[in-house]
Design an enzyme around this catalytic site. Structure first.
Site, short mmCIF file in Angstrom:
data_model
loop_
_atom_site.label_atom_id
_atom_site.label_comp_id
_atom_site.label_asym_id
_atom_site.label_seq_id
_atom_site.Cartn_x
_atom_site.Cartn_y
_atom_site.Cartn_z
N TYR A 1 0.87 -1.39 0.01
CA TYR A 1 0.09 0.09 0.17
C TYR A 1 0.89 1.19 0.12
CZ TYR A 1 0.34 1.93 4.63
OH TYR A 1 0.63 2.50 5.93
N PHE A 48 -3.04 0.49 12.52
CA PHE A 48 -2.91 -1.04 11.87
C PHE A 48 -1.71 -1.40 11.47
CE2 PHE A 48 -3.14 -3.51 7.94
CZ PHE A 48 -3.91 -4.48 8.21
N ASP A 49 -0.83 -0.77 10.96
CA ASP A 49 0.36 -1.19 10.19
C ASP A 49 1.45 -1.24 11.24
OD1 ASP A 49 -0.18 1.24 9.83
OD2 ASP A 49 1.38 1.75 8.06
N THR A 50 1.48 -0.41 12.37
CA THR A 50 2.17 -0.47 13.55
C THR A 50 2.30 -1.83 14.17
OG1 THR A 50 2.49 1.89 13.69
CG2 THR A 50 2.95 0.22 15.51
#
Length: 396
Positions: free
Chosen positions: A98, A190-192
């Site tokens: 992304y 979310f991505d952490t």
């Protein structure tokens, strides 16, 4: 897990959007042109619309109809994490990625980002703006907040990756299928959380230095995002400490181990550190209304130092009883002095660089400095203050 072995591997690039009509057409066409003319693998661009209320969704459908290998997906709720989970979970690509719709990250870093995943050399890949090889243009406020957040992650949760927030990431699809069910956040954390779970389970994270230019018209609510990130860190630390985060990662991937006892100690230290940090910041903000920044910071640190050492003594290093308690507090006071010197120096530097800085800028400087101090504190407590060898020698 095995790396993707497709004869013609495909990378799916997700672009989450919410009311981004102003930049969507130019960004998607620029991304499509880059992939169509220079990218040596198959690709699919997915515009994931988070319930936009302007003309973003009609424009996304027009782009999907006009450009090959571009599609549009509509979600009925906002949330970057929600969009990535939805698209990645259903993807048939070999690698899912992304990037932010404003394309702040130079696209020339995309091939170096995904190549190690396609070759099986790595499991996840992230762009980093905090490497020596990176070239970053952004304001002082965002710089302080970004560095403070990533430093807090490294010092309290012991992570090794350098930049959790850069909107430029990729994951092998088979790895994503294992990690996604365990990720709870649906928005900016979310991505952490994905990275924290991956590192906890021994997965390989590849980092790519990027050229990055800040979008001055960014819609991100920085303070709300920072607050939600802190809550997410506390939740992940608690989950790790309880042993709830256990994923079916192959044994050979988990061969690398931390020194004996450190995994539990890091988790406990992280929880104590986060609580101490939040109490310190609350005290600082309250005291700052009636006194200068340096005095407020010193008093806030002093108020939390004794409780921090006592909590780590009991819960992190499992030392009970009154024996040597005073000595532990005196030795732990060195960590307080380190924090005081670093945070005072950070505030002084901020006041030199930015005359009359805002309270939020001061908080960012304090967070960065305390992050460094927290790392030093853990090393001091583990290697010196609560070192079991010293206790045995004292008994002998």
């Amino acid at each position: 897990m095995t790396a993707a072995r497709s004869i013609n591997p495909v990378v799916e690039v997700v672009v989450p959007v919410y009311n981004e009509q102003r930049v969507l057409d130019d960004s998607i066409r620029r991304l499509h042109d880059y992939l169509a003319t220079t990218f040596p693998y198959g690709y699919l661009i997915t515009i994931a619309d988070n319930d936009s209320t302007d003309g973003t969704w009609p424009l996304a459908m027009d782009l999907a109809g006009d450009l090959p290998n571009v599609r549009a997906v509509r979600l009925e709720k906002k949330g970057r994490g929600r969009a990535l989970r939805r698209v990645w979970a259903d993807s048939e690509a070999d690698v899912v990625a992304y990037m932010d719709v404003d394309l702040s990250t130079d696209l020339n870093a995309f091939l170096p980002l995904v190549a190690p995943l396609l070759s099986g050399h790595s499991d996840l890949a992230i762009g980093t703006r905090l490497s020596r090889g990176s070239n970053v243009t952004r304001g002082a406020k965002r710089e302080f907040i970004s560095r403070g957040y990533n430093l807090l992650l490294r010092s309290t949760l012991g992570v090794r990756f350098s930049d959790a927030q850069c909107g430029f990431k990729a994951v092998r699809a088979d790895v994503a299928q294992v990690l996604l069910p365990a990720v709870e956040d649906e928005e900016w954390f979310f991505d952490t959380e994905l990275l924290l779970l991956a590192e906890q389970h021994g997965l390989r994270i590849h980092e790519v230095p990027v050229d990055w230019v800040d979008d001055p018209d960014s819609r991100v609510d920085i303070l709300r995002t920072a607050r939600d990130d802190l809550r997410g860190m506390v939740r992940v630390a608690r989950k790790t400490l309880s042993g709830a985060a256990r994923l079916p990662i192959p044994a050979k991937v988990q061969q690398a181990r931390l020194p004996a006892g450190m995994a539990r100690q890091l988790s406990s230290f992280a929880i104590v550190g986060l609580i101490s940090t939040l109490v310190h910041l609350a005290l600082y903000m309250g005291l700052r209304t009636v006194m200068a920044a340096f005095a407020a910071n010193g008093l806030a640190l002093a108020a939390t130092a004794i409780a921090n050492t006592a909590a780590n003594r009991r819960f992190t290093f499992l030392v009970t009883g009154r024996a040597r308690a005073v000595r532990h507090q005196l030795e732990g006071g060195i960590a307080f002095l380190v924090g005081l010197v670093l945070s005072t120096g950070g505030l002084a530097m901020l006041h030199l660089l930015v005359p009359g800085p805002s309270t939020h800028a001061e908080l960012s400087a304090v967070v960065v400095a305390n992050g460094l101090a927290t790392l030093v504190r853990f090393l001091l407590l583990r290697a010196w203050v609560f070192n079991p060898r010293r206790a045995r020698e004292a008994v002998g």
